[in-house]
Motif scaffolding. Structure first.
Motif, PDB file in Angstrom:
ATOM      1  N   GLU A  16       1.041  -1.320  -0.017  1.00 57.27           N
ATOM      2  CA  GLU A  16      -0.025   0.091   0.025  1.00 57.27           C
ATOM      3  C   GLU A  16       0.731   1.356  -0.010  1.00 57.27           C
ATOM      4  O   GLU A  16       0.451   2.325  -0.722  1.00 57.27           O
ATOM      5  CB  GLU A  16      -0.932  -0.029   1.194  1.00 57.27           C
TER       6      GLU A  16
ATOM      7  N   THR B 167       1.845   1.826  -3.461  1.00 58.16           N
ATOM      8  CA  THR B 167       0.872   2.065  -4.512  1.00 58.16           C
ATOM      9  C   THR B 167       0.479   3.544  -4.261  1.00 58.16           C
ATOM     10  O   THR B 167       0.389   4.200  -5.129  1.00 58.16           O
ATOM     11  CB  THR B 167      -0.377   1.099  -3.843  1.00 58.16           C
ATOM     12  N   ARG B 168       0.529   4.360  -2.893  1.00 57.00           N
ATOM     13  CA  ARG B 168       0.296   5.541  -2.705  1.00 57.00           C
ATOM     14  C   ARG B 168       1.324   6.494  -3.473  1.00 57.00           C
ATOM     15  O   ARG B 168       0.965   7.491  -3.677  1.00 57.00           O
ATOM     16  CB  ARG B 168       0.094   5.839  -1.037  1.00 57.00           C
TER      17      ARG B 168
ATOM     18  N   ALA C 283      -1.954   1.468 -10.266  1.00 57.63           N
ATOM     19  CA  ALA C 283      -0.811   1.173  -9.230  1.00 57.63           C
ATOM     20  C   ALA C 283      -0.767   0.037  -8.456  1.00 57.63           C
ATOM     21  O   ALA C 283       0.465  -0.815  -8.107  1.00 57.63           O
ATOM     22  CB  ALA C 283      -0.766   2.612  -8.444  1.00 57.63           C
ATOM     23  N   ALA C 284      -1.883  -0.514  -8.233  1.00 62.40           N
ATOM     24  CA  ALA C 284      -1.752  -1.905  -7.341  1.00 62.40           C
ATOM     25  C   ALA C 284      -1.428  -2.843  -8.071  1.00 62.40           C
ATOM     26  O   ALA C 284      -0.567  -3.616  -7.765  1.00 62.40           O
ATOM     27  CB  ALA C 284      -3.400  -2.035  -6.830  1.00 62.40           C
TER      28      ALA C 284
ATOM     29  N   ALA D  31       2.469  -2.438  -8.172  1.00 64.81           N
ATOM     30  CA  ALA D  31       2.995  -2.856  -6.889  1.00 64.81           C
ATOM     31  C   ALA D  31       3.377  -4.394  -6.955  1.00 64.81           C
ATOM     32  O   ALA D  31       4.341  -4.752  -6.202  1.00 64.81           O
ATOM     33  CB  ALA D  31       2.407  -2.121  -5.696  1.00 64.81           C
ATOM     34  N   ARG D  32       2.319  -5.174  -7.290  1.00 70.64           N
ATOM     35  CA  ARG D  32       2.270  -6.491  -6.926  1.00 70.64           C
ATOM     36  C   ARG D  32       2.933  -7.455  -8.125  1.00 70.64           C
ATOM     37  O   ARG D  32       3.227  -8.452  -7.892  1.00 70.64           O
ATOM     38  CB  ARG D  32       0.648  -7.094  -6.777  1.00 70.64           C
TER      39      ARG D  32
END
Length: 197
Positions: A143, A146-147, A161-162, A165-166
């Motif tokens: 998170e 992602t922010r 973004a999520a 990130a993953r």
């Protein structure tokens, strides 16, 4: 002492001219030349000389100087842009993307999938954030990362973004399909790099 000799003044001639005396002869008026004689005395029209090609007018020197100045300013801006972090990050991303694209063409479909683009972009984006924010940005995951990706006017969408990130942590071709178009994803990465650097 001797006095200087002075000349006697000459008297003005106030005699009446002949033509004013009774019986005097009036002088003839000068003969007027004929129209042909008057036309013969006229000279032909003289045109000004042609404007020479060289040297140019002062305005051309000013214009050439202005063009030269604009060229120098643009060259300096281009040089400064190439020295920026954004240019270096963009160049690194494009090189990584080209490798992924070449690898995808060997596989047959020609375009890298969203996970391959995310893997190519992830390292570049992390190095860019680390160069700006310091080493603590390297430890961001989930998170928090992602922010960082969503922040700013050119930030990624929440879903992109999520996924970004993953996706690098999934095994190859095992990332869930998030419905992200590869071309739009590449455009979003480029926009983010330009805005952040």
């Amino acid at each position: 002492m001797t006095s200087p000799t002075t000349l006697p003044p000459t008297a003005p001639d106030f005699s009446t001219p002949d033509f004013l005396t009774p019986g005097g002869k009036i002088p003839d008026a000068p003969a007027t030349p004929s129209l042909e004689e008057q036309l013969a005395t006229l000279r032909d029209i003289h045109l000004p000389p042609d404007v020479p090609f060289w040297p140019p007018a002062p305005g051309w020197y000013a214009l050439a100087g202005l063009v030269l100045l604009v060229g120098v300013v643009l060259a300096i801006r281009e040089w400064r842009w190439r020295q920026t972090l954004a240019y270096k990050a963009m160049k690194e991303f494009e090189a990584t993307l080209a490798q992924a694209h070449a690898h995808a063409q060997e596989g047959g479909d020609g375009l890298p999938d969203a996970q391959t683009i995310a893997v190519a972009a992830s390292g570049v984006l992390r190095r860019l954030v680390r160069a700006q924010s310091g080493d603590e940005a390297t430890a961001l995951t989930g998170e928090a990362w992602t922010r960082v990706l969503v922040a700013g006017k050119a930030g990624f969408g929440v879903a992109e973004a999520a996924y970004l990130a993953r996706a690098p942590y999934y095994p190859p071709a095992a990332a869930p399909d998030a419905g992200i178009a590869p071309k739009a994803f590449v455009t979003a990465v480029r926009r983010w790099i330009r805005a952040r650097a």
